[in-house]
Design an enzyme around this catalytic site. Structure first.
Site, short mmCIF file in Angstrom:
data_model
loop_
_atom_site.label_atom_id
_atom_site.label_comp_id
_atom_site.label_asym_id
_atom_site.label_seq_id
_atom_site.Cartn_x
_atom_site.Cartn_y
_atom_site.Cartn_z
CB THR A 144 -3.98 5.71 -1.60
OG1 THR A 144 -2.78 5.01 -1.30
CG2 THR A 144 -3.95 6.17 -3.04
CE LYS A 166 -0.30 5.81 -2.86
NZ LYS A 166 -0.26 4.33 -2.98
CB THR A 177 8.02 1.71 -4.15
OG1 THR A 177 7.00 1.70 -3.15
CG2 THR A 177 8.28 3.14 -4.56
CD GLU A 255 -2.84 -0.78 2.56
OE1 GLU A 255 -2.87 -2.01 2.46
OE2 GLU A 255 -3.30 -0.01 1.70
CG ASN A 378 -5.63 -3.99 2.13
OD1 ASN A 378 -5.59 -3.27 1.14
ND2 ASN A 378 -4.69 -4.00 3.04
CB THR A 383 -9.99 -0.34 -0.25
OG1 THR A 383 -9.80 -1.70 -0.66
CG2 THR A 383 -10.77 -0.33 1.04
#
Lengths: 383, 383
Positions: A144, A166, A177, A255, A378, A383
């Site tokens: 993603t 991921k 996770t 991120e 974010n 998103t």
């Protein structure tokens, strides 16, 4: 890359988010024989449809395939979401010539929107035809906000262990996770696989945090094709190492992260206390923003230990940052040099060691800094 | 502004952070007669020197003065920090002609650095000479990253209640807040004042969160000069209103905040569950960044309720955002319009109402969004 025997991989573009998005967003793992299956799932009370179904299948402990998509989580979609997931499982099962309840669904992406099942189903024949030997195509299809695909492997005697995961946000402790799949070809029972997975995640996926948020879709699946006989002790070690490597890759690709931060707490009354303190520091926004800015503001670390809820004496605390003694007995160390600490905090990897007493409890947590890019990633529209 | 009788205020520049910083950073409140004192302090295990001393004095319940500074928290400074605070109390007491243990110290600012006591002590005579009627000078002297001073007041019959506080980051629930002083001239006993303060903070300072971090220095002091007889019930109401107004000012001035967000959870099993759910949403980075970006990503709200640790059925959840029904029975509401929600989220004030069942438990939390400026403010060198 040593791929366990008996597994094949593929990916296609199915326009899950919208027909305009052209990247691969649906992936398939196929097991040539019936595999032993284990799974660990999010503890969020709000569970996505694939989690509800995945828990059922993992309970039975057998699977032939994993069908995954990015771009849409199929969460908060009610009964319709369950029907949609089952429809895709059935479509894949028919194409693969297996039973529908041996296809494990995995989804990640935006919450609350129905899957575009017709568009996705129409791409399943192509997905099956594309099956091949490269696990990275599957790893790419479940990305993603990840900036790179995450695949690691270990050779264990004649057997192999492969992990795919991921990231990269919404990663919190106390659950698996986001999405991860661990594959091996070693002969193993369902019960042994369950035990190994549960133990391994405790110091790996359950020790990492990026933003403290817990997803509706987290799932770790482990499958074995049981084609090679190997020592169960060695296999356990291999699986633990693969999961730890995946966990660190997730943190590295957090991120907006610019730093990988390892936080070890020692000298606690027990491991549980050490974990609470380490996680309190790892989740502190003030610590994370200070690390982003290389701000030598060590007081924020001590404050975060202080509000973690565990008992300790501040005057017994020592803190080392990347090997440099910063706090002695709860105070700034003698001869502390702010510029020296500032320079150490500019590095991409930071190691924080906190000794809080003389107890036997220790725990290591992994986290990232908090950057402008975290906010950017974010705060963007849907998103 | 109705100032309670018997209190005077002053501020000076004492170069607390460095001699170059020219703003007022030391403040004094003087009570002409011995005042009744109550206090609530941080529950962080790492307590700054003024907190340790303030708890002692509040236990005795009497004070003549409050001596505060910004720029340095006097935290993690060991015995030296206690000595330094006592030296300043003594200096102020001598100038004021009162007893040293009736001067309550308050500090806020960077952790782990010794106060510049000589520079500060040398300014105390000027601080005493400057005493006057304007509480705002004190409010300005305790500002750190605040963008405006925080003073509110209420008239209660013949009496008055005045509140002064500083924000604006490191504000978390389950304790008082950063620094706050509430003054009244109503006749009241120590015990009544203690009870009123404890009750009032439960739905005000203990219901706000900006970054989830808990400070080493948080303290709320309440002092009464006991000069006017008023109904204790009315005084309680006045104090509760003043504290609530201060709490909302703190949230409005949250570091980098662009939005004031009110989150009400209803229908929980009890108030404790409702608070857990509301605080989980209020602290979620994914919710806060979505609010910053006006991203109509309602799934993040439901996910944060889901991992709050309370029991509920997702299919019973309804969510309204600023009066617009977004979630019905755990799913996107019929006819949901993303653009409409996006427009509502662009407003400066956002009201989120979450009904999670049929129970009697309800709680309202207050928070902010998380912006680039939050990261900027908190990543700068030794903020």
């Amino acid at each position: 890359m040593n791929t366990p025997k008996g597994f094949r991989f593929s990916a296609v573009n199915a326009g899950v988010k919208s027909p305009e998005v052209r990247r691969d967003d649906m992936g398939l793992i196929f097991c040539e024989e019936l595999a032993v299956l284990s799974g660990v799932f999010t503890r969020n009370r709000v569970k996505a449809a694939p989690v509800v179904i995945g828990q059922e299948i993992a309970g039975r402990g057998k699977a032939r395939a994993v069908l995954a998509n990015a771009g849409n989580a199929n969460a908060c979609t009610g009964d319709q979401g369950i029907h949609d997931a089952r429809f895709l499982m059935k479509t894949a099962a028919r194409e693969l010539g297996v039973s529908s309840d041996e296809v494990v669904p995995l989804s990640t992406g935006v919450i609350g929107i129905r899957l575009p099942v017709d568009r996705m189903a129409s791409r399943i024949p192509a997905l099956v035809s594309a099956l091949g030997d490269d696990p990275e195509v599957f790893a790419r299809a479940i990305m993603t906000t990840d900036t790179f695909p995450k695949v690691v492997s270990r050779t264990v005697g004649n057997a192999a262990v492969l992990g795919i995961a991921k990231g990269a946000g919404m990663i919190a402790p106390d659950m698996a996770t986001t999405l991860a799949v661990v594959l091996t070809d070693a002969v193993i029972s369902k019960q042994d696989l369950d035990n190994i997975i549960r133990k391994s995640i405790e110091y790996t996926f359950n020790a990492i945090t990026i933003d403290g948020d817990m997803s509706t879709n987290d799932a770790l699946l482990a499958l074995s094709s049981c084609q090679v006989t190997e020592s169960i002790v060695e296999i356990e070690k291999g699986i633990a190492e693969v999961i730890r490597d995946l966990a660190l890759l997730l943190v590295r690709d957090g991120e907006g992260a610019t730093k990988l931060v390892t936080i070890t707490v020692k000298g606690a009354a027990d491991e549980q206390d050490a974990k609470k303190a380490a996680m309190s520091v790892a989740n502190s926004l003030l610590v994370k923003t200070a690390l982003f800015g290389a701000d030598p503001n060590w007081g924020r670390i001590l404050a975060a230990v202080g509000y973690s809820g565990i008992a300790f004496m501040p005057e017994q605390v020592f803190i080392d940052i990347s090997g440099y003694r910063v706090v002695e007995r709860g105070m700034e160390s003698d001869g502390f040099n702010e510029n020296k600490l500032h320079a150490l905090l500019k590095e991409r990897e930071i190691v924080i060691e906190i000794r809080i007493g003389d107890g036997p409890g220790a725990f290591t947590a992994y986290t990232t800094d908090l950057s402008y890019d975290y906010v950017k990633i974010n705060s963007e529209y849907r998103t």
